[in-house]
Structures are given as C-alpha cells and as structure tokens.
Design a protein around this motif. Structure first.
Motif, mmCIF file in Angstrom:
data_model
loop_
_atom_site.group_PDB
_atom_site.id
_atom_site.type_symbol
_atom_site.label_atom_id
_atom_site.label_comp_id
_atom_site.label_asym_id
_atom_site.label_seq_id
_atom_site.Cartn_x
_atom_site.Cartn_y
_atom_site.Cartn_z
ATOM 1 N N GLY A 21 0.800 -1.218 0.000
ATOM 2 C CA GLY A 21 0.000 0.000 0.000
ATOM 3 C C GLY A 21 0.833 1.267 0.000
ATOM 4 N N LEU A 22 2.161 1.138 -0.112
ATOM 5 C CA LEU A 22 3.037 2.300 -0.050
ATOM 6 C C LEU A 22 3.596 2.645 -1.425
ATOM 7 C CD1 LEU A 22 5.011 1.406 3.198
ATOM 8 C CD2 LEU A 22 3.043 2.935 2.964
ATOM 9 N N VAL A 23 3.561 3.922 -1.760
ATOM 10 C CA VAL A 23 4.136 4.420 -3.004
ATOM 11 C C VAL A 23 5.589 4.799 -2.732
ATOM 12 C CG1 VAL A 23 4.029 6.299 -4.688
ATOM 13 C CG2 VAL A 23 1.924 5.266 -3.847
ATOM 14 N N ASP A 24 6.485 4.387 -3.606
ATOM 15 C CA ASP A 24 7.901 4.688 -3.468
ATOM 16 C C ASP A 24 8.166 6.099 -4.004
ATOM 17 O OD1 ASP A 24 10.701 3.644 -2.956
ATOM 18 O OD2 ASP A 24 10.863 4.187 -5.074
ATOM 19 N N TYR A 25 8.662 6.990 -3.138
ATOM 20 C CA TYR A 25 8.884 8.392 -3.515
ATOM 21 C C TYR A 25 9.826 8.541 -4.713
ATOM 22 C CZ TYR A 25 9.639 13.428 -2.834
ATOM 23 O OH TYR A 25 9.714 14.786 -3.002
ATOM 24 N N PRO A 26 11.003 7.886 -4.735
ATOM 25 C CA PRO A 26 11.872 8.007 -5.918
ATOM 26 C C PRO A 26 11.197 7.508 -7.201
ATOM 27 C CG PRO A 26 13.131 7.154 -4.074
ATOM 28 C CD PRO A 26 11.674 7.152 -3.658
ATOM 29 N N ALA A 27 10.402 6.439 -7.115
ATOM 30 C CA ALA A 27 9.698 5.935 -8.299
ATOM 31 C C ALA A 27 8.660 6.955 -8.774
ATOM 32 C CB ALA A 27 9.034 4.596 -7.999
ATOM 33 N N LEU A 28 8.003 7.622 -7.834
ATOM 34 C CA LEU A 28 7.036 8.663 -8.168
ATOM 35 C C LEU A 28 7.729 9.833 -8.862
ATOM 36 C CD1 LEU A 28 4.029 9.365 -7.852
ATOM 37 C CD2 LEU A 28 4.591 10.356 -5.630
ATOM 38 N N GLN A 29 8.906 10.215 -8.351
ATOM 39 C CA GLN A 29 9.691 11.273 -8.989
ATOM 40 C C GLN A 29 10.100 10.865 -10.403
ATOM 41 O OE1 GLN A 29 12.704 11.548 -5.853
ATOM 42 N NE2 GLN A 29 12.206 13.716 -5.669
ATOM 43 N N ASP A 30 10.563 9.625 -10.562
ATOM 44 C CA ASP A 30 10.985 9.138 -11.872
ATOM 45 C C ASP A 30 9.821 9.110 -12.859
ATOM 46 O OD1 ASP A 30 13.538 8.808 -10.876
ATOM 47 O OD2 ASP A 30 13.380 6.628 -10.675
ATOM 48 N N ALA A 31 8.672 8.630 -12.411
ATOM 49 C CA ALA A 31 7.498 8.567 -13.289
ATOM 50 C C ALA A 31 7.093 9.966 -13.735
ATOM 51 C CB ALA A 31 6.345 7.870 -12.577
ATOM 52 N N THR A 32 7.160 10.923 -12.819
ATOM 53 C CA THR A 32 6.792 12.292 -13.147
ATOM 54 C C THR A 32 7.786 12.905 -14.123
ATOM 55 O OG1 THR A 32 5.744 12.537 -10.995
ATOM 56 C CG2 THR A 32 6.260 14.556 -12.165
ATOM 57 N N SER A 33 9.090 12.684 -13.902
ATOM 58 C CA SER A 33 10.084 13.257 -14.810
ATOM 59 C C SER A 33 10.027 12.572 -16.177
ATOM 60 C CB SER A 33 11.490 13.187 -14.220
ATOM 61 O OG SER A 33 11.911 11.868 -14.081
ATOM 62 N N ASP A 34 9.740 11.274 -16.224
ATOM 63 C CA ASP A 34 9.580 10.568 -17.499
ATOM 64 C C ASP A 34 8.397 11.135 -18.280
ATOM 65 O OD1 ASP A 34 11.724 8.962 -16.890
ATOM 66 O OD2 ASP A 34 10.515 7.186 -16.412
ATOM 67 N N LEU A 35 7.290 11.404 -17.575
ATOM 68 C CA LEU A 35 6.106 11.975 -18.211
ATOM 69 C C LEU A 35 6.421 13.364 -18.756
ATOM 70 C CD1 LEU A 35 3.095 11.851 -18.902
ATOM 71 C CD2 LEU A 35 2.628 12.742 -16.613
ATOM 72 N N ALA A 36 7.120 14.181 -17.972
ATOM 73 C CA ALA A 36 7.482 15.527 -18.422
ATOM 74 C C ALA A 36 8.390 15.461 -19.643
ATOM 75 C CB ALA A 36 8.152 16.296 -17.288
ATOM 76 N N SER A 37 9.332 14.521 -19.669
ATOM 77 C CA SER A 37 10.229 14.354 -20.813
ATOM 78 C C SER A 37 9.457 13.951 -22.066
ATOM 79 C CB SER A 37 11.287 13.288 -20.526
ATOM 80 O OG SER A 37 12.117 13.693 -19.479
ATOM 81 N N ARG A 38 8.523 13.011 -21.910
ATOM 82 C CA ARG A 38 7.715 12.581 -23.060
ATOM 83 C C ARG A 38 6.870 13.731 -23.586
ATOM 84 N NH1 ARG A 38 6.939 7.931 -19.913
ATOM 85 N NH2 ARG A 38 4.827 8.571 -19.388
ATOM 86 N N GLU A 39 6.280 14.527 -22.673
ATOM 87 C CA GLU A 39 5.464 15.661 -23.101
ATOM 88 C C GLU A 39 6.315 16.715 -23.806
ATOM 89 O OE1 GLU A 39 3.427 16.875 -19.546
ATOM 90 O OE2 GLU A 39 1.893 15.332 -19.780
ATOM 91 N N ALA A 40 7.547 16.956 -23.321
ATOM 92 C CA ALA A 40 8.437 17.919 -23.957
ATOM 93 C C ALA A 40 8.828 17.444 -25.349
ATOM 94 C CB ALA A 40 9.683 18.140 -23.091
ATOM 95 N N CYS A 41 9.122 16.159 -25.479
ATOM 96 C CA CYS A 41 9.475 15.600 -26.802
ATOM 97 C C CYS A 41 8.289 15.712 -27.756
ATOM 98 C CB CYS A 41 9.912 14.146 -26.678
ATOM 99 S SG CYS A 41 11.535 13.948 -25.942
ATOM 100 N N ALA A 42 7.091 15.427 -27.269
ATOM 101 C CA ALA A 42 5.901 15.489 -28.109
ATOM 102 C C ALA A 42 5.651 16.921 -28.581
ATOM 103 C CB ALA A 42 4.684 14.963 -27.355
ATOM 104 N N SER A 43 5.850 17.913 -27.707
ATOM 105 C CA SER A 43 5.606 19.300 -28.104
ATOM 106 C C SER A 43 6.653 19.770 -29.099
ATOM 107 C CB SER A 43 5.536 20.223 -26.893
ATOM 108 O OG SER A 43 6.808 20.330 -26.285
ATOM 109 N N GLN A 44 7.887 19.283 -28.993
ATOM 110 C CA GLN A 44 8.931 19.624 -29.965
ATOM 111 C C GLN A 44 8.633 19.002 -31.325
ATOM 112 O OE1 GLN A 44 12.586 18.354 -28.176
ATOM 113 N NE2 GLN A 44 12.777 20.207 -26.917
ATOM 114 N N THR A 45 8.095 17.786 -31.311
ATOM 115 C CA THR A 45 7.721 17.107 -32.549
ATOM 116 C C THR A 45 6.559 17.836 -33.223
ATOM 117 O OG1 THR A 45 8.422 15.010 -31.603
ATOM 118 C CG2 THR A 45 7.008 14.889 -33.534
#
Length: 132
Positions: free
Chosen positions: A105-129
C-alpha cells in the motif's frame, strides 16, 4: 506483521478515501483503494496536500518534517474537514498503523519522482515534434 520497509523514511496516511487527489511536494496522483502512504521519502520538510478530486476541488495541506528521530509520520484523513491530521507517534492508532501497514500500500517516492520526470520528458518531446 511488522513491515521491514518501515525502516525507510515514510509518511503513512490513514483512512484516505479512494480516488482522493493527493500530492507531496510537486508530485501528485489519485489515491487507489489500497494506498496507505509514501515510503523512501527524503529527509526534510515535505508539503502533503489533498483534494476531493484532481479538477477544481479545494486543496488542504500541511508540512511534515521527516528527520532521523521521526522518520515515520502518521497522518489521518478527517472527513469533516477534508484534511490530514498529524497523529502523535505515541498514540495507539499511530503505533498500530506502523506495526501493521502492508508494503503493497506504499508508493515509493523516488519511483514517483521518476514517473513524473519521465512523463514531463515525453510531453516535452511530443511538443517539440508538434512544432517541427
């Protein structure tokens, strides 16, 4: 059963309704029915906030200080105020939560940070495309 991962700095959140919008620092997500808190959180001050949903609900929050002396903080959802109350670590409810919480039932803080930064990277790549 006592959870071995409770040696990690952790914020337990008791009685949070499923589908509640929750945030820690600049990270946010919707709580699942099995959500009980955040583990492996970095020491220091963290802002924890909730809302009844991710859109236009009012947010209620509080600062939580994770230190080597208080590496586990227990918060409890208050339905009356839609806020998180900090429990005294010596109270029976807090002690019971620390001793019985499941690591599933516990969310891993570093994994949450990684998921958020991965999402931001994908969104930045998509907007550049899109602009190319």
């Amino acid at each position: 059963t006592t959870v071995a991962s409770m040696e990690s700095p952790t914020i337990l959140i008791l009685s949070l309704p499923p589908k509640t919008f929750i945030g820690v620092d600049l990270l946010s997500f919707t709580a699942s029915p099995n959500f009980h808190g955040i583990t492996n959180i970095t020491p220091g001050l963290h802002f924890i906030y909730t809302g009844t949903d991710a859109s236009l609900s009012i947010r209620h929050g509080r600062w939580v200080n994770i230190t080597s002396q208080s590496h586990i903080q227990v918060l409890q959802w208050s339905p009356a105020t839609e806020s998180l109350d900090l429990l005294d670590p010596t109270c029976a409810t807090a002690r019971s939560a620390v001793n019985t919480i499941s690591p599933q039932g516990l969310v891993d803080y570093p994994a949450l940070q990684d998921a958020t930064s991965d999402l931001a990277s994908r969104e930045a790549c998509a907007s550049q495309t899109d602009t190319s």
